[in-house]
Motif scaffolding. Structure first.
Motif, PDB file in Angstrom:
ATOM      1  N   VAL A 182       0.836  -1.219   0.000  1.00  0.00           N
ATOM      2  CA  VAL A 182       0.000   0.000   0.000  1.00  0.00           C
ATOM      3  C   VAL A 182       0.864   1.259   0.000  1.00  0.00           C
ATOM      4  O   VAL A 182       2.051   1.202   0.327  1.00  0.00           O
ATOM      5  N   SER A 183       0.247   2.392  -0.340  1.00  0.00           N
ATOM      6  CA  SER A 183       0.988   3.652  -0.282  1.00  0.00           C
ATOM      7  C   SER A 183       1.122   4.082   1.179  1.00  0.00           C
ATOM      8  O   SER A 183       0.352   3.643   2.044  1.00  0.00           O
ATOM      9  N   ARG A 184       2.082   4.952   1.431  1.00  0.00           N
ATOM     10  CA  ARG A 184       2.271   5.431   2.797  1.00  0.00           C
ATOM     11  C   ARG A 184       1.023   6.187   3.289  1.00  0.00           C
ATOM     12  O   ARG A 184       0.601   6.029   4.440  1.00  0.00           O
ATOM     13  N   GLU A 185       0.426   6.934   2.381  1.00  0.00           N
ATOM     14  CA  GLU A 185      -0.773   7.707   2.725  1.00  0.00           C
ATOM     15  C   GLU A 185      -1.910   6.768   3.184  1.00  0.00           C
ATOM     16  O   GLU A 185      -2.597   7.026   4.172  1.00  0.00           O
ATOM     17  N   HIS A 186      -2.094   5.666   2.475  1.00  0.00           N
ATOM     18  CA  HIS A 186      -3.155   4.725   2.833  1.00  0.00           C
ATOM     19  C   HIS A 186      -2.830   4.000   4.139  1.00  0.00           C
ATOM     20  O   HIS A 186      -3.712   3.755   4.961  1.00  0.00           O
ATOM     21  N   ALA A 187      -1.552   3.658   4.328  1.00  0.00           N
ATOM     22  CA  ALA A 187      -1.158   3.000   5.580  1.00  0.00           C
ATOM     23  C   ALA A 187      -1.415   3.930   6.765  1.00  0.00           C
ATOM     24  O   ALA A 187      -1.898   3.505   7.820  1.00  0.00           O
ATOM     25  N   GLU A 188      -1.131   5.224   6.566  1.00  0.00           N
ATOM     26  CA  GLU A 188      -1.358   6.187   7.654  1.00  0.00           C
ATOM     27  C   GLU A 188      -2.845   6.358   7.936  1.00  0.00           C
ATOM     28  O   GLU A 188      -3.263   6.445   9.092  1.00  0.00           O
ATOM     29  N   ALA A 189      -3.647   6.397   6.867  1.00  0.00           N
ATOM     30  CA  ALA A 189      -5.103   6.537   7.052  1.00  0.00           C
ATOM     31  C   ALA A 189      -5.650   5.344   7.832  1.00  0.00           C
ATOM     32  O   ALA A 189      -6.446   5.498   8.762  1.00  0.00           O
ATOM     33  N   TYR A 190      -5.179   4.148   7.468  1.00  0.00           N
ATOM     34  CA  TYR A 190      -5.642   2.960   8.191  1.00  0.00           C
ATOM     35  C   TYR A 190      -5.227   3.024   9.666  1.00  0.00           C
ATOM     36  O   TYR A 190      -6.047   2.779  10.564  1.00  0.00           O
ATOM     37  N   ALA A 191      -3.957   3.361   9.911  1.00  0.00           N
ATOM     38  CA  ALA A 191      -3.466   3.380  11.302  1.00  0.00           C
ATOM     39  C   ALA A 191      -4.262   4.383  12.150  1.00  0.00           C
ATOM     40  O   ALA A 191      -4.590   4.112  13.300  1.00  0.00           O
ATOM     41  N   ARG A 192      -4.598   5.509  11.543  1.00  0.00           N
ATOM     42  CA  ARG A 192      -5.287   6.573  12.276  1.00  0.00           C
ATOM     43  C   ARG A 192      -6.776   6.271  12.469  1.00  0.00           C
ATOM     44  O   ARG A 192      -7.314   6.412  13.551  1.00  0.00           O
ATOM     45  N   ASP A 193      -7.431   5.849  11.350  1.00  0.00           N
ATOM     46  CA  ASP A 193      -8.894   5.789  11.342  1.00  0.00           C
ATOM     47  C   ASP A 193      -9.472   4.377  11.391  1.00  0.00           C
ATOM     48  O   ASP A 193     -10.612   4.191  11.818  1.00  0.00           O
ATOM     49  N   GLY A 194      -8.740   3.414  10.860  1.00  0.00           N
ATOM     50  CA  GLY A 194      -9.299   2.056  10.745  1.00  0.00           C
ATOM     51  C   GLY A 194      -9.986   1.826   9.415  1.00  0.00           C
ATOM     52  O   GLY A 194     -10.492   0.742   9.155  1.00  0.00           O
ATOM     53  N   PHE A 195     -10.015   2.848   8.557  1.00  0.00           N
ATOM     54  CA  PHE A 195     -10.570   2.672   7.212  1.00  0.00           C
ATOM     55  C   PHE A 195      -9.846   3.590   6.238  1.00  0.00           C
ATOM     56  O   PHE A 195      -9.220   4.575   6.647  1.00  0.00           O
ATOM     57  N   VAL A 196      -9.951   3.229   4.951  1.00  0.00           N
ATOM     58  CA  VAL A 196      -9.285   4.002   3.897  1.00  0.00           C
ATOM     59  C   VAL A 196     -10.315   4.290   2.806  1.00  0.00           C
ATOM     60  O   VAL A 196     -11.075   3.393   2.427  1.00  0.00           O
ATOM     61  N   ILE A 197     -10.346   5.522   2.330  1.00  0.00           N
ATOM     62  CA  ILE A 197     -11.263   5.897   1.243  1.00  0.00           C
ATOM     63  C   ILE A 197     -10.426   6.304   0.030  1.00  0.00           C
ATOM     64  O   ILE A 197      -9.578   7.197   0.143  1.00  0.00           O
ATOM     65  N   CYS A 198     -10.657   5.663  -1.122  1.00  0.00           N
ATOM     66  CA  CYS A 198      -9.970   6.068  -2.365  1.00  0.00           C
ATOM     67  C   CYS A 198     -11.034   6.516  -3.356  1.00  0.00           C
ATOM     68  O   CYS A 198     -11.861   5.691  -3.766  1.00  0.00           O
ATOM     69  N   ARG A 199     -10.997   7.763  -3.746  1.00  0.00           N
ATOM     70  CA  ARG A 199     -11.973   8.301  -4.706  1.00  0.00           C
ATOM     71  C   ARG A 199     -11.407   8.234  -6.123  1.00  0.00           C
ATOM     72  O   ARG A 199     -10.203   8.176  -6.298  1.00  0.00           O
ATOM     73  N   ASN A 200     -12.298   8.319  -7.113  1.00  0.00           N
ATOM     74  CA  ASN A 200     -11.893   8.311  -8.529  1.00  0.00           C
ATOM     75  C   ASN A 200     -10.882   7.206  -8.829  1.00  0.00           C
ATOM     76  O   ASN A 200      -9.803   7.457  -9.365  1.00  0.00           O
ATOM     77  N   VAL A 201     -11.238   6.006  -8.467  1.00  0.00           N
ATOM     78  CA  VAL A 201     -10.316   4.878  -8.612  1.00  0.00           C
ATOM     79  C   VAL A 201      -9.993   4.601 -10.077  1.00  0.00           C
ATOM     80  O   VAL A 201      -8.839   4.416 -10.446  1.00  0.00           O
ATOM     81  N   LEU A 202     -11.024   4.587 -10.927  1.00  0.00           N
ATOM     82  CA  LEU A 202     -10.818   4.243 -12.339  1.00  0.00           C
ATOM     83  C   LEU A 202     -11.016   5.461 -13.221  1.00  0.00           C
ATOM     84  O   LEU A 202     -11.839   6.337 -12.893  1.00  0.00           O
ATOM     85  N   PRO A 203     -10.329   5.518 -14.359  1.00  0.00           N
ATOM     86  CA  PRO A 203     -10.638   6.559 -15.345  1.00  0.00           C
ATOM     87  C   PRO A 203     -12.118   6.449 -15.742  1.00  0.00           C
ATOM     88  O   PRO A 203     -12.680   5.346 -15.721  1.00  0.00           O
ATOM     89  N   GLU A 204     -12.709   7.593 -16.119  1.00  0.00           N
ATOM     90  CA  GLU A 204     -14.161   7.641 -16.367  1.00  0.00           C
ATOM     91  C   GLU A 204     -14.654   6.564 -17.341  1.00  0.00           C
ATOM     92  O   GLU A 204     -15.647   5.886 -17.085  1.00  0.00           O
ATOM     93  N   ASP A 205     -13.918   6.391 -18.457  1.00  0.00           N
ATOM     94  CA  ASP A 205     -14.396   5.429 -19.466  1.00  0.00           C
ATOM     95  C   ASP A 205     -14.260   3.988 -18.971  1.00  0.00           C
ATOM     96  O   ASP A 205     -15.123   3.143 -19.226  1.00  0.00           O
ATOM     97  N   THR A 206     -13.205   3.688 -18.223  1.00  0.00           N
ATOM     98  CA  THR A 206     -13.040   2.334 -17.665  1.00  0.00           C
ATOM     99  C   THR A 206     -14.163   2.049 -16.675  1.00  0.00           C
ATOM    100  O   THR A 206     -14.760   0.974 -16.671  1.00  0.00           O
ATOM    101  N   PHE A 207     -14.460   3.048 -15.843  1.00  0.00           N
ATOM    102  CA  PHE A 207     -15.529   2.880 -14.857  1.00  0.00           C
ATOM    103  C   PHE A 207     -16.863   2.607 -15.547  1.00  0.00           C
ATOM    104  O   PHE A 207     -17.624   1.710 -15.146  1.00  0.00           O
ATOM    105  N   ALA A 208     -17.142   3.365 -16.619  1.00  0.00           N
ATOM    106  CA  ALA A 208     -18.404   3.180 -17.349  1.00  0.00           C
ATOM    107  C   ALA A 208     -18.483   1.767 -17.933  1.00  0.00           C
ATOM    108  O   ALA A 208     -19.542   1.127 -17.893  1.00  0.00           O
ATOM    109  N   ARG A 209     -17.363   1.266 -18.446  1.00  0.00           N
ATOM    110  CA  ARG A 209     -17.363  -0.095 -19.016  1.00  0.00           C
ATOM    111  C   ARG A 209     -17.581  -1.145 -17.920  1.00  0.00           C
ATOM    112  O   ARG A 209     -18.346  -2.090 -18.093  1.00  0.00           O
TER     113      ARG A 209
END
Ligand code: FE2
Length: 347
Positions: free
Chosen positions: A62-89
């Motif tokens: 995982v990225s350091r940012e995600h590891a820190e979010a997990y350690a602090r909060d217990g959950f991780v939120i990633c927005r806009n995971v896929l490019p728009e056209d991939t998501f639509a497919r």
């Protein structure tokens, strides 16, 4: 104690060293005397330490940012995971087809699980890309503290407040006594009043107050009076949260194309839907034995079984449905993910 119980006692004792959590089904785990003398607390403390030990060896996932979010909060939120056209497919792949499904009824909510079979990972290439990709896999494995193959489903939650009593999933609870992971990649927007995932930040970690609370709950659960407690998923009234040293509840209302990964040992619930709502996503989960130091010894990651957990789960469930055995989520045949629940169609 019945004669058969004497034979079972070594099995019950051995289960103390596993993820077994039911105070009701295991008289050793559910022994009031043992829990007054610290059995449950010891299991909770050791499980947290072992998970930390395994997770430290998995930080490359995982990225350091995600590891820190997990350690602090217990959950991780990633927005806009896929490019728009991939998501639509991906959305089109999932929504347009019929799949064999299972449906779980809880209060006014129906949760539909569509097992993601191994062949679907290639037949539906965008779905396969997401589910086998490094973000989905890395976060699930890291938060769950197991470098193991997750079980995955296409997951639809239908909530209609007029259809029945309150859904028990909307009550704050911890799934089990040790770190464990669930994730949702949302294909629909999840508004505040649309049953969003709700979490108490920081509650994936022990505090001295939480440990004392765990002890009290274990003693109470050993009496066998509170059913959901005695099954090992402790419920917590909101009023009790303040005394445990955690932050305020967060409602994870997010747009589609967001991945939410959470340690559901932390206190969480499904937010209440104040109107009929439908939430569609890709769900993943990993739960393994909490006390082993090795993160990677996983039966389901062997070549013949890899990516097949949901199929195996489905086969067992089909057999139970066919033979009239009790199952919490009976098979309902083929449906599209957004078709109304079978039982509601028949009403
Ligand atoms: Fe839960």
């Amino acid at each position: 104690l019945k004669p058969l119980d004497i034979l079972k006692t070594p099995v019950w004792a051995a289960e103390v060293a596993t993820g077994a959590k039911s105070f009701h089904d295991n008289p050793v785990i559910g022994s009031r005397w043992l829990n007054e003398h610290g059995l449950h607390e010891k299991r909770v403390i050791l499980a947290e330490r072992m998970a930390d030990f395994r997770r430290r060896r998995m930080s490359h996932l995982v990225s350091r940012e995600h590891a820190e979010a997990y350690a602090r909060d217990g959950f991780v939120i990633c927005r806009n995971v896929l490019p728009e056209d991939t998501f639509a497919r991906l959305k089109a792949e999932v929504e347009a087809r019929e799949f064999p499904a299972q449906e779980m009824h809880q209060g006014h909510t129906v949760t539909r699980f569509i097992p993601i079979a191994r062949r679907m990972l290639t037949d539906l290439p965008e779905l396969g890309g997401l589910v086998t990709g490094p973000l989905f896999q890395g976060l699930l494995r890291y938060v769950g503290s197991w470098n193991a193959d997750p079980i995955t489903f296409i997951h639809t939650v239908f909530a209609e407040p007029d259809r029945g009593p309150r859904d028990p999933q909307t009550v704050l609870h911890s799934d089990t006594f040790h770190p464990t992971v669930k994730c949702w990649f949302f294909l629909t927007d999840v508004p505040e009043d649309g049953g969003p995932f709700t979490f108490v930040p920081g509650s994936h970690r022990l505090t001295p107050q939480r440990l004392e609370w765990e002890r009290q709950q274990a003693i109470e659960a050993s009496s066998g009076e509170r059913t959901l407690h005695s099954k090992g998923s402790f419920r917590i009234p909101e009023a009790d949260l303040a005394g445990l040293g955690y932050r305020d509840i967060v409602k994870v209302a997010v747009p589609a194309n967001t991945l939410v990964v959470a340690d559901t040992h932390g206190f969480h619930a499904r937010g209440i839907s104040s109107r009929p709502t439908v939430r569609l996503g890709i769900y993943g989960s990993i739960r393994r034995s909490p006390f082993t130091p090795f993160a990677g010894l996983d039966l389901f990651s062997l070549p013949g079984l890899r990516w097949r957990q949901a199929e195996i789960h489905d086969a067992i469930n089909n057999w139970k449905t066919r033979t009239g055995r009790p199952t919490g989520q009976p098979s309902v045949g083929k449906v599209k993910p957004l078709d109304p629940p079978r039982r509601w169609q028949q009403q």
